[in-house]
Motif scaffolding. Structure first.
Motif, short mmCIF file in Angstrom:
data_model
loop_
_atom_site.label_atom_id
_atom_site.label_comp_id
_atom_site.label_asym_id
_atom_site.label_seq_id
_atom_site.Cartn_x
_atom_site.Cartn_y
_atom_site.Cartn_z
N LEU A 165 -3.09 -8.02 -6.07
CA LEU A 165 -3.97 -6.91 -5.65
C LEU A 165 -3.20 -5.92 -4.80
CD1 LEU A 165 -7.16 -9.00 -5.02
CD2 LEU A 165 -7.01 -7.08 -6.61
N ARG A 166 -2.32 -6.46 -3.94
CA ARG A 166 -1.51 -5.56 -3.10
C ARG A 166 -0.65 -4.65 -3.99
NH1 ARG A 166 1.58 -5.22 1.85
NH2 ARG A 166 0.74 -7.13 2.73
N ASN A 167 -0.05 -5.26 -5.00
CA ASN A 167 0.77 -4.46 -5.92
C ASN A 167 -0.04 -3.36 -6.58
OD1 ASN A 167 3.15 -5.74 -5.49
ND2 ASN A 167 2.91 -7.19 -7.19
N GLN A 168 -1.24 -3.73 -7.00
CA GLN A 168 -2.12 -2.76 -7.65
C GLN A 168 -2.43 -1.57 -6.73
OE1 GLN A 168 -5.10 -5.51 -9.36
NE2 GLN A 168 -5.90 -3.66 -10.35
N ILE A 169 -2.68 -1.92 -5.48
CA ILE A 169 -3.01 -0.87 -4.49
C ILE A 169 -1.81 0.03 -4.26
CG2 ILE A 169 -3.61 -0.47 -2.05
CD1 ILE A 169 -5.20 -3.22 -2.29
N GLU A 170 -0.65 -0.58 -4.13
CA GLU A 170 0.56 0.19 -3.84
C GLU A 170 0.95 1.10 -5.00
OE1 GLU A 170 2.58 -2.63 -0.43
OE2 GLU A 170 3.52 -2.55 -2.41
N LYS A 171 0.69 0.62 -6.19
CA LYS A 171 1.00 1.43 -7.38
C LYS A 171 0.22 2.73 -7.36
CE LYS A 171 2.70 -1.67 -10.90
NZ LYS A 171 2.18 -2.74 -11.75
N GLN A 172 -0.92 2.71 -6.70
CA GLN A 172 -1.77 3.92 -6.68
C GLN A 172 -1.54 4.78 -5.44
OE1 GLN A 172 -5.62 3.53 -8.50
NE2 GLN A 172 -5.17 1.37 -8.89
N GLY A 173 -0.44 4.50 -4.76
CA GLY A 173 -0.04 5.41 -3.68
C GLY A 173 -0.54 5.06 -2.30
N PHE A 174 -0.93 3.80 -2.08
CA PHE A 174 -1.41 3.42 -0.74
C PHE A 174 -0.66 2.20 -0.22
CE2 PHE A 174 -4.75 5.85 -2.67
CZ PHE A 174 -5.19 6.66 -1.64
N LEU A 175 -0.48 2.16 1.08
CA LEU A 175 0.18 1.01 1.70
C LEU A 175 -0.85 0.25 2.52
CD1 LEU A 175 3.47 2.67 2.99
CD2 LEU A 175 3.18 1.23 0.95
N ILE A 176 -0.70 -1.07 2.57
CA ILE A 176 -1.60 -1.84 3.42
C ILE A 176 -0.83 -2.73 4.37
CG2 ILE A 176 -3.77 -1.85 2.12
CD1 ILE A 176 -2.81 -4.26 0.65
N LYS A 177 -1.45 -2.96 5.51
CA LYS A 177 -0.82 -3.78 6.52
C LYS A 177 -1.91 -4.71 7.06
CE LYS A 177 1.46 -2.90 10.77
NZ LYS A 177 1.78 -1.81 11.68
N ASP A 178 -1.61 -5.99 7.14
CA ASP A 178 -2.62 -6.93 7.65
C ASP A 178 -2.52 -7.03 9.16
OD1 ASP A 178 -3.60 -7.69 5.05
OD2 ASP A 178 -1.62 -8.60 4.78
N THR A 179 -3.63 -6.83 9.83
CA THR A 179 -3.65 -6.95 11.29
C THR A 179 -4.73 -7.97 11.66
OG1 THR A 179 -5.37 -5.31 11.70
CG2 THR A 179 -3.13 -4.48 11.44
N GLU A 180 -4.78 -8.29 12.95
CA GLU A 180 -5.79 -9.25 13.40
C GLU A 180 -7.20 -8.76 13.10
OE1 GLU A 180 -5.14 -10.06 17.52
OE2 GLU A 180 -3.04 -10.56 17.11
N LYS A 181 -7.34 -7.41 13.15
CA LYS A 181 -8.69 -6.86 12.98
C LYS A 181 -9.06 -6.56 11.53
CE LYS A 181 -9.32 -4.92 17.52
NZ LYS A 181 -8.82 -3.84 18.36
N GLY A 182 -8.10 -6.77 10.65
CA GLY A 182 -8.40 -6.50 9.24
C GLY A 182 -7.26 -5.74 8.60
N THR A 183 -7.54 -5.08 7.46
CA THR A 183 -6.49 -4.41 6.71
C THR A 183 -6.39 -2.95 7.15
OG1 THR A 183 -7.25 -5.76 4.89
CG2 THR A 183 -5.57 -4.11 4.39
N ASN A 184 -5.17 -2.53 7.48
CA ASN A 184 -4.92 -1.11 7.75
C ASN A 184 -4.40 -0.45 6.49
OD1 ASN A 184 -5.72 -0.73 10.32
ND2 ASN A 184 -3.65 -0.77 11.22
N ILE A 185 -4.96 0.70 6.19
CA ILE A 185 -4.50 1.39 4.98
C ILE A 185 -3.83 2.70 5.34
CG2 ILE A 185 -6.78 2.46 4.60
CD1 ILE A 185 -5.83 1.86 1.49
N SER A 186 -2.80 3.07 4.59
CA SER A 186 -2.17 4.37 4.82
C SER A 186 -1.70 4.94 3.49
CB SER A 186 -1.00 4.24 5.80
OG SER A 186 -0.04 3.36 5.26
N PHE A 187 -1.43 6.27 3.51
CA PHE A 187 -0.93 6.93 2.31
C PHE A 187 0.57 6.65 2.18
CE2 PHE A 187 -4.60 9.30 3.76
CZ PHE A 187 -5.30 9.50 2.59
N ALA A 188 1.00 6.23 1.00
CA ALA A 188 2.43 5.91 0.82
C ALA A 188 3.28 7.18 0.76
CB ALA A 188 2.60 5.11 -0.45
#
Ligand SMILES: [Zn+2]
Length: 446
Positions: A423-446
């Motif tokens: 799923l992470r790969n799928q997300i990244e392929k569409q131009g977004f980066l994710i980072k797992d934090t204690e509070k949940g997933t952080n999303i950013s534009f790649a």
């Protein structure tokens, strides 16, 4: 205190009242709007947002020129609308409707606020004729074979905005000027339809069938909706003469009252250091701009009273800066308060004649300041003026991506690491980066 530069006085001026009437010269809707238009309307937008940020109540009116704007400023040549309709083999009304629609779509993409009232020139033909009747009655207008003209020699202050004098205008007049006019600078209030040609847009009048002169519509619409004196009138610097000069003459001749308190003019826009023109083939329309908010960001790095030099390199840099700003914003924790220290700096900058480059430097200073608190709410507060869409940022991230993130979170909880990675790969392929934090997933534009 908010201060805005007034072209008429040559000084920065403030306001004594809390309700501000604002008039913007709208577009002539015969073609696609280009970067010069965007730069001009963007600055009117920053002005309005800054007024509202300072708790002024703004009433904003804009016209749409769908008749009467001739190819030459000397009231000669074809009507731009009629010309475009003929070239495109379409009805002039359809042309007007189409380009008005495009104009407002572009404004929306650039986050430019919609005026409270928009009026087309053709919506006010009767009111325009009524004002011309007053000008004739008061002795400011006369009739010649191709129309009714304003007599500039009857209005001694003609030239007060542009610095022109009647002598200078006479000396600089073109040779092919209409010799029936009493002075070369006399301008058309009403033009008669040409005898050898059928116009698509024409109306009966007490003087003969025809159409209003370009300058008339702005006086008519401003007076109709905002009264005899308006607080701020905006436009591009190329509107100063003859358009705004003539608006002043007509309106003040009719009302014997000051027409506009503050004249706000945006300087011109260049493309890669050159004048934008069809012959140089460097004409960029807004249709060609793929990321309108990056263009808005780029405009925010400049001041409206300095000529703006658009470069492709500049737009690319703005795109990446905007992405960084978005990503930073997305990583912030919620806050309820506004950082007063930074807000004060920001407000001081925008209130000094809309110093947006300074305001943007304060935005980045806040972002980089490790000790500063309440960044999220403060940036949202600034964005009321900047208009970069921070509040809607979550919406910019497509629903599809947000679903994938949720699904990945579920898979992770169930320790299905392989599925989560897919799923992470799928997300990244569409131009977004994710980072797992204690509070949940952080999303950013790649
Ligand atoms: Zn106008």
């Amino acid at each position: 205190m908010l201060k805005i530069y007034n072209t008429l006085s040559g000084k920065k001026e403030s306001f004594r009242k809390k309700t501000i009437t604002l008039y913007t010269c709208g577009p002539t809707v015969y073609d696609y709007d280009h970067l010069g238009h965007a730069w001009n309307y963007f600055n009117s937008d920053i002005l309005r947002r800054t007024l509202e940020y300072n708790n002024y109540k703004v009433k904003h009116v804009m016209n749409i020129t769908d008749v009467g704007h001739l190819v030459s400023d000397a009231d000669t040549g074809q009507d731009k609308m009629e010309k475009s309709a003929k070239e495109k083999k379409k009805s002039i009304w359809k042309i007007a409707e189409y380009f008005t629609k495009i104009f407002f779509e572009n404004r929306k993409k650039l986050n430019i606020l919609y005026p409270h009232i928009v009026s087309r020139a053709t919506d006010c033909i009767k009111e325009t004729q009524d004002l011309i009747k007053i000008l004739i009655k008061k002795g400011y207008a006369y009739k010649i074979s191709d129309g009714i003209y304003f007599n500039v020699q009857k209005f001694p202050k003609y030239g007060k905005l542009s610095g022109n004098t009647l002598e200078k205008l006479k000396a600089g007049a073109r040779i092919d000027i209409n010799l029936e006019k009493k002075h070369p600078a006399d301008f058309a209030l009403w033009k008669f339809s040409p005898k050898n040609e059928k116009r698509q847009m024409e109306w009966d009048s007490p003087w003969g069938k025809g159409f209003p002169g370009w300058h008339m519509e702005c006086s008519t619409i401003a007076m109709k909706y905002l009264g005899k004196t308006i607080d701020i009138h905006t436009g591009g610097e190329d509107n100063i003469f003859p358009h705004h000069e003539s608006e002043i003459a007509q309106s003040e001749a009719i009302n014997k009252k000051r027409f506009v308190r503050i004249w706000f003019h945006t300087r011109h826009l260049k493309i890669e250091g050159q004048k934008m023109s069809k012959s140089l083939k460097n004409f960029i329309t807004l249709r060609e701009i793929k990321n309108p908010l990056a263009l808005r960001y780029l405009f925010l790095t400049a001041h409206y009273r300095t000529p703006f030099n658009y470069t492709e390199k500049g737009l690319k840099a703005a795109e990446s800066a905007l992405k960084s700003l978005y990503n930073f914003f997305l990583s912030l924790e919620d806050s309820k308060r506004i950082n007063k220290k930074y807000q004060k700096q920001f407000q001081t900058a925008i209130n000094d004649d809309l110093n947006m480059p300074k305001a943007m430097s304060i935005v980045w200073k806040l972002i980089k300041d490790q000790k500063a608190k309440d960044k999220k709410q403060t940036l949202l507060n600034f964005d009321k003026v900047l208009g970069l869409g921070l509040k809607e940022l979550k919406i910019i991230i497509p629903e599809k991506i947000r679903k994938l993130i949720k699904e990945r979170e579920t898979q992770r909880k169930e320790k299905n690491w392989e599925k989560a990675d897919k799923l992470r790969n799928q997300i990244e392929k569409q131009g977004f980066l994710i980072k797992d934090t204690e509070k949940g997933t952080n999303i950013s534009f790649a």
